[in-house]
Scaffold this motif. Sequence first.
Motif, PDB file in Angstrom:
ATOM      1  N   HIS A 178      -5.672   4.525 -15.565  1.00  0.00           N
ATOM      2  CA  HIS A 178      -6.169   3.186 -15.867  1.00  0.00           C
ATOM      3  C   HIS A 178      -5.772   2.212 -14.760  1.00  0.00           C
ATOM      4  O   HIS A 178      -4.990   1.289 -14.966  1.00  0.00           O
ATOM      5  CB  HIS A 178      -5.619   2.714 -17.223  1.00  0.00           C
ATOM      6  CG  HIS A 178      -6.112   3.550 -18.359  1.00  0.00           C
ATOM      7  ND1 HIS A 178      -5.554   4.785 -18.656  1.00  0.00           N
ATOM      8  CD2 HIS A 178      -7.134   3.365 -19.234  1.00  0.00           C
ATOM      9  CE1 HIS A 178      -6.220   5.301 -19.677  1.00  0.00           C
ATOM     10  NE2 HIS A 178      -7.172   4.477 -20.037  1.00  0.00           N
ATOM     11  N   PRO A 179      -6.325   2.438 -13.568  1.00  0.00           N
ATOM     12  CA  PRO A 179      -6.013   1.547 -12.444  1.00  0.00           C
ATOM     13  C   PRO A 179      -6.667   0.185 -12.614  1.00  0.00           C
ATOM     14  O   PRO A 179      -7.585   0.020 -13.428  1.00  0.00           O
ATOM     15  CB  PRO A 179      -6.601   2.297 -11.246  1.00  0.00           C
ATOM     16  CG  PRO A 179      -7.767   3.046 -11.831  1.00  0.00           C
ATOM     17  CD  PRO A 179      -7.308   3.473 -13.201  1.00  0.00           C
ATOM     18  N   THR A 180      -6.194  -0.778 -11.856  1.00  0.00           N
ATOM     19  CA  THR A 180      -6.859  -2.077 -11.834  1.00  0.00           C
ATOM     20  C   THR A 180      -8.239  -1.927 -11.205  1.00  0.00           C
ATOM     21  O   THR A 180      -8.532  -0.924 -10.545  1.00  0.00           O
ATOM     22  CB  THR A 180      -6.043  -3.080 -11.007  1.00  0.00           C
ATOM     23  OG1 THR A 180      -5.994  -2.615  -9.640  1.00  0.00           O
ATOM     24  CG2 THR A 180      -4.626  -3.215 -11.549  1.00  0.00           C
ATOM     25  N   ASP A 181      -9.084  -2.934 -11.388  1.00  0.00           N
ATOM     26  CA  ASP A 181     -10.430  -2.879 -10.807  1.00  0.00           C
ATOM     27  C   ASP A 181     -10.365  -2.742  -9.293  1.00  0.00           C
ATOM     28  O   ASP A 181     -11.181  -2.025  -8.686  1.00  0.00           O
ATOM     29  CB  ASP A 181     -11.212  -4.140 -11.190  1.00  0.00           C
ATOM     30  CG  ASP A 181     -11.559  -4.180 -12.668  1.00  0.00           C
ATOM     31  OD1 ASP A 181     -11.532  -3.106 -13.311  1.00  0.00           O
ATOM     32  OD2 ASP A 181     -11.856  -5.277 -13.181  1.00  0.00           O
ATOM     33  N   VAL A 186     -11.294   0.757  -4.514  1.00  0.00           N
ATOM     34  CA  VAL A 186     -10.841   1.376  -3.266  1.00  0.00           C
ATOM     35  C   VAL A 186     -10.809   2.899  -3.396  1.00  0.00           C
ATOM     36  O   VAL A 186     -11.201   3.631  -2.474  1.00  0.00           O
ATOM     37  CB  VAL A 186      -9.455   0.831  -2.867  1.00  0.00           C
ATOM     38  CG1 VAL A 186      -8.902   1.595  -1.662  1.00  0.00           C
ATOM     39  CG2 VAL A 186      -9.546  -0.655  -2.551  1.00  0.00           C
ATOM     40  N   SER A 187     -10.348   3.402  -4.551  1.00  0.00           N
ATOM     41  CA  SER A 187     -10.310   4.849  -4.762  1.00  0.00           C
ATOM     42  C   SER A 187     -11.711   5.444  -4.692  1.00  0.00           C
ATOM     43  O   SER A 187     -11.915   6.519  -4.108  1.00  0.00           O
ATOM     44  CB  SER A 187      -9.678   5.161  -6.120  1.00  0.00           C
ATOM     45  OG  SER A 187      -8.320   4.757  -6.154  1.00  0.00           O
ATOM     46  N   ALA A 188     -12.687   4.744  -5.270  1.00  0.00           N
ATOM     47  CA  ALA A 188     -14.069   5.215  -5.219  1.00  0.00           C
ATOM     48  C   ALA A 188     -14.584   5.213  -3.781  1.00  0.00           C
ATOM     49  O   ALA A 188     -15.300   6.135  -3.365  1.00  0.00           O
ATOM     50  CB  ALA A 188     -14.954   4.342  -6.104  1.00  0.00           C
ATOM     51  N   GLU A 189     -14.217   4.193  -3.012  1.00  0.00           N
ATOM     52  CA  GLU A 189     -14.618   4.134  -1.596  1.00  0.00           C
ATOM     53  C   GLU A 189     -14.059   5.318  -0.820  1.00  0.00           C
ATOM     54  O   GLU A 189     -14.679   5.807   0.135  1.00  0.00           O
ATOM     55  CB  GLU A 189     -14.131   2.828  -0.972  1.00  0.00           C
ATOM     56  CG  GLU A 189     -14.836   1.591  -1.511  1.00  0.00           C
ATOM     57  CD  GLU A 189     -14.191   0.299  -1.019  1.00  0.00           C
ATOM     58  OE1 GLU A 189     -14.754  -0.775  -1.291  1.00  0.00           O
ATOM     59  OE2 GLU A 189     -13.130   0.368  -0.350  1.00  0.00           O
ATOM     60  N   LEU A 190     -12.879   5.779  -1.231  1.00  0.00           N
ATOM     61  CA  LEU A 190     -12.232   6.903  -0.554  1.00  0.00           C
ATOM     62  C   LEU A 190     -12.699   8.259  -1.077  1.00  0.00           C
ATOM     63  O   LEU A 190     -12.211   9.305  -0.639  1.00  0.00           O
ATOM     64  CB  LEU A 190     -10.714   6.785  -0.709  1.00  0.00           C
ATOM     65  CG  LEU A 190     -10.071   5.568  -0.026  1.00  0.00           C
ATOM     66  CD1 LEU A 190      -8.603   5.456  -0.392  1.00  0.00           C
ATOM     67  CD2 LEU A 190     -10.237   5.665   1.492  1.00  0.00           C
ATOM     68  N   GLY A 191     -13.621   8.228  -2.050  1.00  0.00           N
ATOM     69  CA  GLY A 191     -14.194   9.467  -2.547  1.00  0.00           C
ATOM     70  C   GLY A 191     -13.455  10.106  -3.702  1.00  0.00           C
ATOM     71  O   GLY A 191     -13.764  11.243  -4.091  1.00  0.00           O
TER      72      GLY A 191
END
Length: 231
Positions: A178-181, A186-191
Amino acid sequence: MSVTTFQRARHPEQVEARRTAILGAARAMLAERGVAEISLRELADRIGLAKSNVLRYYDSREAIFLEVLDEEWVGWLDAVEAGLADVPAGDPEGVATVLAATLDGRDLLCELVAAMSAVLERNITIEFARVFKRRAMANHERLAALVRDRLPALGPAGAAFFGGAVFVIIAGLWPYAHPTDVVATVSAELGAPPARESFRANLREGLANQLVGQLARGGAPRPPGEPRIDL
């Protein structure tokens, strides 16, 4: 319901009704936001009680959430017992799968487990601590017994250690699910895959590795001092 219309409970059944109302309000608020975002005053307002009156039934905000945790814990153990009935004896992968599957969707339990030691147990009286920890011990022992029934090679000490390790693994994984938005973006940007989707798979993997590792070492945790994880 306004504060002025909420009469003080004078009989056991009225006390129980007030406690039930408080726990119900806590559950409703936890469905809306996290533990850290709920104050005792907001909880009191939700059920039409003065903050001081809530403290007649529970000695702190944290005690209320721990009471909810105990109810969720018992409900989960019921699901575990039913699920493990279909797992062949000696199958650690099957045990891990059932535990992870029965935790999937139990967000309230996982959040409260993650907050239990670091937050919730930091603001309770010794009287409430005695009550809660006795119930926690009983729940811990029930989980250990259920797992040992499927994996007798763990032995009593090994099953007890694993029962505590389950909660350590949940508490470790849940915040990362449950990371912050900002972090999620950023995690999604990193794949990276969505953190929430990884929780069940990571939980199952962690539990399976713990069980297989313990069994490979002969079940029981190694000395000195008979290592254990107390809840």
